[in-house]
Design an enzyme around this catalytic site. Structure first.
Site, PDB file in Angstrom:
ATOM      1  N   HIS A 187     131.443  -7.600 137.424  1.00 40.09           N
ATOM      2  CA  HIS A 187     129.981  -7.589 137.221  1.00 40.09           C
ATOM      3  C   HIS A 187     129.411  -8.973 137.543  1.00 40.09           C
ATOM      4  O   HIS A 187     128.421  -9.117 138.250  1.00 40.09           O
ATOM      5  CB  HIS A 187     129.661  -7.199 135.768  1.00 40.09           C
ATOM      6  CG  HIS A 187     128.267  -7.550 135.334  1.00 40.09           C
ATOM      7  ND1 HIS A 187     127.880  -8.844 134.997  1.00 40.09           N
ATOM      8  CD2 HIS A 187     127.147  -6.798 135.220  1.00 40.09           C
ATOM      9  CE1 HIS A 187     126.606  -8.869 134.694  1.00 40.09           C
ATOM     10  NE2 HIS A 187     126.129  -7.625 134.816  1.00 40.09           N
TER      11      HIS A 187
ATOM     12  N   LYS B  60     133.867  -6.780 133.497  1.00 38.69           N
ATOM     13  CA  LYS B  60     132.791  -7.764 133.278  1.00 38.69           C
ATOM     14  C   LYS B  60     132.873  -8.890 134.318  1.00 38.69           C
ATOM     15  O   LYS B  60     131.858  -9.368 134.825  1.00 38.69           O
ATOM     16  CB  LYS B  60     132.864  -8.338 131.856  1.00 38.69           C
ATOM     17  CG  LYS B  60     131.867  -9.471 131.579  1.00 38.69           C
ATOM     18  CD  LYS B  60     130.425  -9.021 131.774  1.00 38.69           C
ATOM     19  CE  LYS B  60     129.324  -9.944 131.327  1.00 38.69           C
ATOM     20  NZ  LYS B  60     129.280 -11.315 131.684  1.00 38.69           N
TER      21      LYS B  60
HETATM   22  C1  6PG Z   1     125.662 -11.752 131.687  1.00 36.99           C
HETATM   23  C2  6PG Z   1     125.878 -13.010 132.449  1.00 36.99           C
HETATM   24  C3  6PG Z   1     126.398 -14.081 131.560  1.00 36.99           C
HETATM   25  C4  6PG Z   1     126.183 -15.442 132.164  1.00 36.99           C
HETATM   26  C5  6PG Z   1     127.046 -15.767 133.321  1.00 36.99           C
HETATM   27  C6  6PG Z   1     126.595 -17.032 133.997  1.00 36.99           C
HETATM   28  O1  6PG Z   1     126.218 -10.780 132.118  1.00 36.99           O
HETATM   29  O2  6PG Z   1     124.918 -11.774 130.699  1.00 36.99           O
HETATM   30  O3  6PG Z   1     126.786 -12.791 133.482  1.00 36.99           O
HETATM   31  O4  6PG Z   1     127.691 -13.744 131.212  1.00 36.99           O
HETATM   32  O5  6PG Z   1     124.885 -15.539 132.586  1.00 36.99           O
HETATM   33  O6  6PG Z   1     128.343 -15.946 132.862  1.00 36.99           O
HETATM   34  O7  6PG Z   1     127.589 -17.400 134.801  1.00 36.99           O
HETATM   35  P1  6PG Z   1     127.594 -18.732 135.643  1.00 36.99           P
HETATM   36  O8  6PG Z   1     127.316 -19.861 134.681  1.00 36.99           O
HETATM   37  O9  6PG Z   1     128.972 -18.778 136.179  1.00 36.99           O
HETATM   38  O10 6PG Z   1     126.522 -18.582 136.648  1.00 36.99           O
END
Ligand code: 6PG
Length: 482
Positions: free
Chosen positions: A188, A185
């Site tokens: 990702h 993750k």
């Molecule tokens: C997801 C996103 C989610 C979130 C990020 C934002 O997969 O649904 O990745 O987990 O949007 O963590 O991350 P930042 O605040 O670091 O941009």
């Protein structure tokens, strides 16, 4: 209160928690909901969950009592100490074989520690990546579970039922042991940072280099979304550009500084730790830092004048180069991301299924795209593929797109537009395909000033030292691997 009637308990009724519960309910699972602030439970049961079979609990004990055996509890709380606090409070109410799942964006080191500590108490711990935001959680997220493998048979049904589906297959499978799910993750999210920064640079080039207006830019993204670049992030960019209210285009009034919660930075930390050149994601993290220096940038822009001639070339051709450049740069970024996964798998003894990971990311998550189908095919064809850039499909795309990447960078250079991720894609591509790097000189310099030794061509593994000046000794420094 009924005992042992619920399939799963879910702690944390913020947006992700509530939507996952409703999703589980839609798929016929009976969920017991709990939140530290119990008014939220009451409000959820009386509003969003009204008319469903969801039940609410007003204490942890009560929640655990409602669960069937083995008891399954999923945490959707803020990553960090809150996860440990809930684990500590839950454990006394659980027995051997019961399962705790953490669905937050936790650091994979923490997940590894929790798996090991809880295993000693007989509790099976799972750290699962959950991606897709509010809508994904409600209608089908991408789920990346890892941790204690004995938990998987007991959560597989629920997880695969509620996950997104791509080509009829669930975007969820067991990732691997210890922190593997959260590591995947994290990568990702790193790739998400890279994709978003690439799109931002493409927007910057269109706006300031080619002088396109929001409607024109939105149309370009709309076109791109019909081809190889079809993806969630391209689609939302099209819609964001078009969005207007009574004050005009909203995007034009949004401050140009971006925050972050840290997963991109963790990806880069892992890349540094495992020695993998994940340069594009690293540059996207630095670009966010740069964006945060708003006042500094404004001041510096007043002082440092540039001589920029308006673009006079063929806009249509420049846009086609830009499309291909974006495609090529994305390939580089994903190739780097998968390389990091491979190296981490080796370090942690994870048996990662790379085609399976591509499928998990194919639907439901933020980086979902048509292109992940091609990545899946590449790993299906060759599960031991060491680098995406060595797969026939991607070789062909890179051959087809590399000149456009150069043309785009030349244009950005003339327009003096900063392109940290497009540039790093080009740098990486020309670096990883260079058969003779200048590191021979580097080795020579290290040996010259510090007797750090070097290897001769054709004599790998044999380290020798030269007394370059005639003044130094013949004793070499001890060599070490960082
Ligand atoms: C997801 C996103 C989610 C979130 C990020 C934002 O997969 O649904 O990745 O987990 O949007 O963590 O991350 P930042 O605040 O670091 O941009």
């Amino acid at each position: 209160m009924n005992t042992e009637v619920a399939d799963i308990g879910l702690i944390g009724l913020a947006v992700m928690g509530q939507n996952l519960i409703l999703n589980m309910n839609d798929h016929g699972f009976k969920v017991c909901a709990y939140n530290r602030t119990t008014e939220k439970v009451k409000s959820f049961i009386e509003n969003e969950a009204k008319g469903t079979q969801i039940i609410g609990a007003f204490s942890l004990e009560e929640m655990v009592r409602t669960l069937k055996k083995p008891k399954r509890v999923m945490l959707l709380v803020k990553a960090g100490s809150a996860v440990d606090e809930f684990i500590n409070k839950l454990v006394p109410h659980l027995s051997s074989g019961d399962i705790i799942i953490d669905g937050g964006n936790s650091d994979y080191h923490d997940t590894t520690r929790r798996v090991v500590e809880l295993e000693k108490k007989g509790i099976l711990f799972v750290g699962s990546g959950v991606s897709g935001g509010e809508e994904g959680a409600r209608y089908g997220p991408s789920l990346m579970p890892g941790g204690n493998p004995r938990a998987w048979p007991h959560i597989k049904n629920i997880f695969q039922a509620i996950s997104a589906k791509a080509d009829g297959e669930p975007c969820c499978d067991w990732v691997g042991e210890t922190g593997a799910g959260h590591f995947v993750k994290m990568v990702h999210n790193g790739i998400e940072y890279g994709d978003m920064q690439l799109i931002c640079e493409a927007y910057h080039i269109m706006r300031d280099g080619l002088g396109l207006n929001p409607e024109e830019m939105s149309n370009v993204f709309d076109e791109w979304n019909k081809g190889d670049l079809k993806s969630f992030l391209i689609e939302i960019t099209r819609d964001i550009l078009r969005y207007k209210n009574d004050k005009g285009y909203l995007l034009e009034r949004i401050r140009d500084t971006a925050g972050q919660k840290g997963t991109g930075k963790w990806t880069v930390n892992a890349a540094l730790e495992y020695g993998v050149p994940v340069t594009l994601i690293a540059n996207s993290v630095f670009a966010r830092f740069m964006s945060a220096l708003k006042n500094h940038r404004v001041e510096a822009s007043k002082i440092h004048k540039k001589n920029i001639k308006p673009f006079s070339g063929d806009k249509k051709q420049a846009l086609e180069h830009l499309r291909k450049a974006l495609y090529a740069a994305k390939i580089i970024s994903y190739a780097q991301g998968f390389m990091l996964l491979k190296q981490a798998a080796q370090e942690h003894n994870w048996n990662l299924n790379y085609g399976g990971i591509a499928l998990m990311w194919r639907g439901g998550c933020i980086i979902r795209s048509a292109f992940l189908g091609n990545i899946k095919q590449a790993f299906d064809k060759n599960p031991n593929l060491s680098d995406l850039l060595l797969d026939d499909f991607f070789i062909k795309v890179m051959h087809d797109c590399q000149d456009s990447l150069i043309a785009t960078l030349q244009m950005a250079l003339q327009q003096r537009i900063s392109t940290p991720t497009f540039s790093s894609a080009r740098d990486y591509y020309d670096g990883i395909t260079c058969n003779l790097s200048p590191a021979n000189l580097l080795q020579a310099m290290r040996d010259y000033f510090g007797a750090h030794t070097y290897e001769l061509m054709g004599q790998e593994g044999k380290f020798v030292h030269t007394n370059w000046t005639g003044r130094g000794g013949n004793v070499s420094a001890s060599t070490y691997d960082a």
